[in-house]
Write an enzyme that holds these catalytic residues in place. Sequence first.
Site: not given
Length: 154
Positions: A68, A101
């Site tokens: 966006c 992670h």
Amino acid sequence: MMLRIGLAADHGGFGLKEKLKATLESSRFELLDFGAESFEGNDDYPDRIFPLALAMSQGRIDRGIAVCGSGVGAAIVANKLPGVRAALITETYSAHQGVEHDDMNILCIGGRVVGTALAMEIVEAFLEARYNGEGRFDRRLKKVLEIENKYLKK
């Protein structure tokens, strides 16, 4: 196995999404374009990003890229669904580290903030990364999933 990659953008990210799509189409991914199909100056990011996030939540795609104007709205709406771990990313380290992670599965980019060349580097880092799953990362992800299961209705 070929990764299924979903793309979505509102008017603020449409141009960048189309450039990313053209580059990724010639590569090793199966692409699913959740729209917009054409530039619509008055469309709203929730209407464009929600179908991508829903596909991720339902397991119909492996990774998603939401664009966006700033990337902020895309991240907000995408994270409303169970199983979605979306983040606004502006550089390559977080693009791969977020996957490695935190098992990030939707990359949010600002079409008015990040240039095309950097966006491609970010996308490549995101798509090449794999979740590490080691002890501390798995422990943390389980805590996130516990919060999700407790507070988000499936």
